[in-house]
Design a protein around this motif. Structure first.
Motif, PDB file in Angstrom:
ATOM      1  N   ILE A 296     -37.883 -11.228  54.728  1.00  0.00           N
ATOM      2  CA  ILE A 296     -36.722 -11.951  54.193  1.00  0.00           C
ATOM      3  C   ILE A 296     -37.160 -13.354  53.833  1.00  0.00           C
ATOM      4  CG2 ILE A 296     -34.435 -12.877  54.713  1.00  0.00           C
ATOM      5  CD1 ILE A 296     -34.045 -10.523  56.630  1.00  0.00           C
ATOM      6  N   LYS A 297     -36.990 -13.695  52.556  1.00  0.00           N
ATOM      7  CA  LYS A 297     -37.298 -15.041  52.077  1.00  0.00           C
ATOM      8  C   LYS A 297     -35.999 -15.849  52.031  1.00  0.00           C
ATOM      9  CE  LYS A 297     -39.576 -17.532  48.340  1.00  0.00           C
ATOM     10  NZ  LYS A 297     -40.253 -17.413  47.011  1.00  0.00           N
ATOM     11  N   VAL A 298     -35.949 -16.865  52.856  1.00  0.00           N
ATOM     12  CA  VAL A 298     -34.722 -17.646  52.977  1.00  0.00           C
ATOM     13  C   VAL A 298     -34.637 -18.669  51.847  1.00  0.00           C
ATOM     14  CG1 VAL A 298     -33.364 -19.175  54.432  1.00  0.00           C
ATOM     15  CG2 VAL A 298     -34.738 -17.343  55.467  1.00  0.00           C
TER      16      VAL A 298
ATOM     17  N   LEU B 280     -37.587 -13.808  60.507  1.00  0.00           N
ATOM     18  CA  LEU B 280     -37.074 -13.359  59.199  1.00  0.00           C
ATOM     19  C   LEU B 280     -38.226 -13.054  58.261  1.00  0.00           C
ATOM     20  CD1 LEU B 280     -34.031 -15.788  58.750  1.00  0.00           C
ATOM     21  CD2 LEU B 280     -33.993 -13.389  59.439  1.00  0.00           C
ATOM     22  N   ALA B 281     -39.305 -13.841  58.358  1.00  0.00           N
ATOM     23  CA  ALA B 281     -40.476 -13.571  57.512  1.00  0.00           C
ATOM     24  C   ALA B 281     -41.080 -12.231  57.881  1.00  0.00           C
ATOM     25  CB  ALA B 281     -41.499 -14.700  57.668  1.00  0.00           C
TER      26      ALA B 281
ATOM     27  N   PHE C 201     -28.050 -13.487  59.336  1.00  0.00           N
ATOM     28  CA  PHE C 201     -28.541 -13.939  58.027  1.00  0.00           C
ATOM     29  C   PHE C 201     -27.647 -13.341  56.951  1.00  0.00           C
ATOM     30  CE2 PHE C 201     -30.924 -12.873  54.170  1.00  0.00           C
ATOM     31  CZ  PHE C 201     -31.302 -14.130  53.753  1.00  0.00           C
ATOM     32  N   GLN C 202     -27.187 -14.229  56.060  1.00  0.00           N
ATOM     33  CA  GLN C 202     -26.375 -13.777  54.922  1.00  0.00           C
ATOM     34  C   GLN C 202     -26.968 -14.373  53.665  1.00  0.00           C
ATOM     35  OE1 GLN C 202     -23.640 -11.620  55.138  1.00  0.00           O
ATOM     36  NE2 GLN C 202     -23.899 -11.521  52.901  1.00  0.00           N
ATOM     37  N   ALA C 203     -27.430 -13.477  52.813  1.00  0.00           N
ATOM     38  CA  ALA C 203     -27.993 -13.942  51.547  1.00  0.00           C
ATOM     39  C   ALA C 203     -26.883 -14.395  50.615  1.00  0.00           C
ATOM     40  CB  ALA C 203     -28.807 -12.826  50.911  1.00  0.00           C
TER      41      ALA C 203
ATOM     42  N   ALA D  50     -30.476 -21.963  62.988  1.00  0.00           N
ATOM     43  CA  ALA D  50     -31.331 -22.452  61.903  1.00  0.00           C
ATOM     44  C   ALA D  50     -32.723 -21.840  62.009  1.00  0.00           C
ATOM     45  CB  ALA D  50     -31.409 -23.977  61.960  1.00  0.00           C
ATOM     46  N   THR D  51     -33.461 -21.867  60.903  1.00  0.00           N
ATOM     47  CA  THR D  51     -34.780 -21.212  60.844  1.00  0.00           C
ATOM     48  C   THR D  51     -35.778 -21.822  61.818  1.00  0.00           C
ATOM     49  OG1 THR D  51     -35.363 -22.672  59.003  1.00  0.00           O
ATOM     50  CG2 THR D  51     -34.455 -20.491  58.452  1.00  0.00           C
ATOM     51  N   ASP D  52     -35.605 -23.083  62.207  1.00  0.00           N
ATOM     52  CA  ASP D  52     -36.562 -23.703  63.123  1.00  0.00           C
ATOM     53  C   ASP D  52     -36.165 -23.525  64.596  1.00  0.00           C
ATOM     54  OD1 ASP D  52     -34.370 -25.292  63.107  1.00  0.00           O
ATOM     55  OD2 ASP D  52     -35.428 -27.185  62.712  1.00  0.00           O
TER      56      ASP D  52
END
Length: 400
Positions: A70-72, A65-66, A94-96, A81-83
């Motif tokens: 995209i900044k979560v 995402l980076a 991803f949904q902002a 999950a991001t990890d």
């Protein structure tokens, strides 16, 4: 070989070596590039509803995402999950989060959400829509930044309309709005509780409509006749004769009747009309009195006539319970010298002239409750005379 020739040979060798090295480096770089590209994972990436396929050598979802700039944020939605480690053919969503203003039953709050539609957003807030709830914009509308969502939750109202009972869900805040929503029309005379401008709530949720109706009722009634008595001197006192039979009349009465929910609560007379007059019953009442003019000194017994043997007692006009007026109307107090006997009319008819042994000529002009059958009561002006008579058996001769 001269020195110059040696120098030229040395330079050529150096250039050749350099070319070989450079070529090797290029080949290594090419192989490295090919290795880097061929080892990339193919990822199905959905960002805010937009789908795309990307290749990446990122180790984690967050790194990928980076790479996509995209900044979560903490309120954003990322799956996995991001990890999570990147795997080939992986799907990442991803949904902002968007900030939405939710006005619930008139109370506004700022809410972050990753829902894509208004309906999904309301479910996230634990709000289950009922049929009568009012939501704006519609549940199918997409979530956008700074969206204003208004939800008015409905509540149950119990209504009695005349004799009909039902339950309805509504968001109306006044009785008037609720009735309009339900299509209930009030007439001018109808009553309603609570009043039209009263507020309806989940607790104050009872509405009662009393249907008031005014109708006209016409009733025909019979009227009783009067009984009128007229004196008739041709009849003996105590006798009665119907001269004219009575006849009932008829009249019409017009009423205003007030009905509440179909039941009569009041009745007011508006008009009255005589349809036919009643006819009085006329009764002739005898007034002719039979007065016996018999001399006390005349004690000679008649020579003829039917004789009856009876037991006799005596009475006066002043005895207990006596009125002094005989059954045929003779006033014994005013006429103390009259000779009168009380008889049983079934044996000796009233008005019959008789001769009583020891008493003389008299007239059967009175009755008595104890005078039955062969028994008479003779009248005397004084108690002394009555006592002297006492009780004796005598013979009566019927003269007419």
């Amino acid at each position: 070989m001269t020195k110059t020739s040696q120098s030229l040979l040395s330079d050529a060798r150096q250039r050749k070596i350099f070319a070989i090295i450079a070529s090797f480096i290029v080949i290594l770089a090419l192989f490295a590039f090919l290795f880097f590209e061929t080892t990339k994972a193919t990822i199905a990436l959905e960002i805010n509803g937009d789908e795309q396929t990307v290749k990446t050598n990122a180790d984690t979802v967050g790194e990928l995402l980076a790479q996509q700039n995209i900044k979560v944020q903490g309120v954003d939605s990322v799956y996995p999950a991001t990890d999570a480690k990147i795997r080939d053919q992986m799907s990442i969503v991803f949904q902002a989060a968007e900030e939405v203003t939710l006005t619930l039953n008139g109370e506004a709050n700022q809410v972050w959400t990753t829902a894509t539609t208004v309906g999904e957003f309301l479910k996230q807030q634990g709000l289950s829509l009922k049929e009568a709830d009012q939501v704006s914009p519609g549940v199918e509308e997409p979530i956008t930044s700074d969206l204003q969502v208004e939800l008015e939750e409905s509540f149950r109202v119990n209504i009695v309309d005349g004799t009909k009972k039902k339950t309805a869900w509504t968001t109306s805040t006044t009785v008037a709005d609720f009735l309009k929503q339900q299509g209930i029309i009030l007439n001018d005379s109808d009553r309603i509780a609570p009043k039209l401008d009263a507020k309806l709530t989940e607790k104050e949720n009872e509405v009662n409509v009393v249907r008031v109706e005014k109708v006209t009722d016409v009733v025909e009634e019979e009227t009783n006749f009067k009984t009128v008595t007229r004196n008739d001197s041709s009849l003996t006192s105590g006798q009665e004769k119907v001269v004219q039979e009575g006849k009932r009349g008829k009249r019409s009465k017009k009423y205003e009747v007030v009905l509440e929910n179909g039941k009569e609560v009041s009745r007011t007379l508006l008009a009255e009309e005589v349809l036919s007059e009643s006819q009085d019953k006329i009764v002739a009442v005898g007034t002719r009195r039979i007065v016996a003019q018999v001399s006390r000194s005349n004690t000679t017994a008649p020579a003829s006539g039917e004789t009856i043997t009876v037991s006799s007692t005596a009475y006066t006009a002043n005895c207990a319970g006596c009125s002094g007026i005989t059954a045929t109307g003779i006033n014994l107090k005013a006429n103390p010298n009259q000779k009168v006997i009380a008889v049983d009319p079934s044996l000796i008819p009233l008005g019959t002239k008789v001769y009583v042994e020891g008493y003389g000529y008299a007239v059967a002009a009175d009755t008595g409750s104890s005078i039955n059958g062969n028994k008479i009561d003779v009248f005397f002006a004084s108690k002394e005379q009555a006592y002297r008579w006492g009780s004796r058996t005598v013979t009566i001769r019927i003269l007419d």
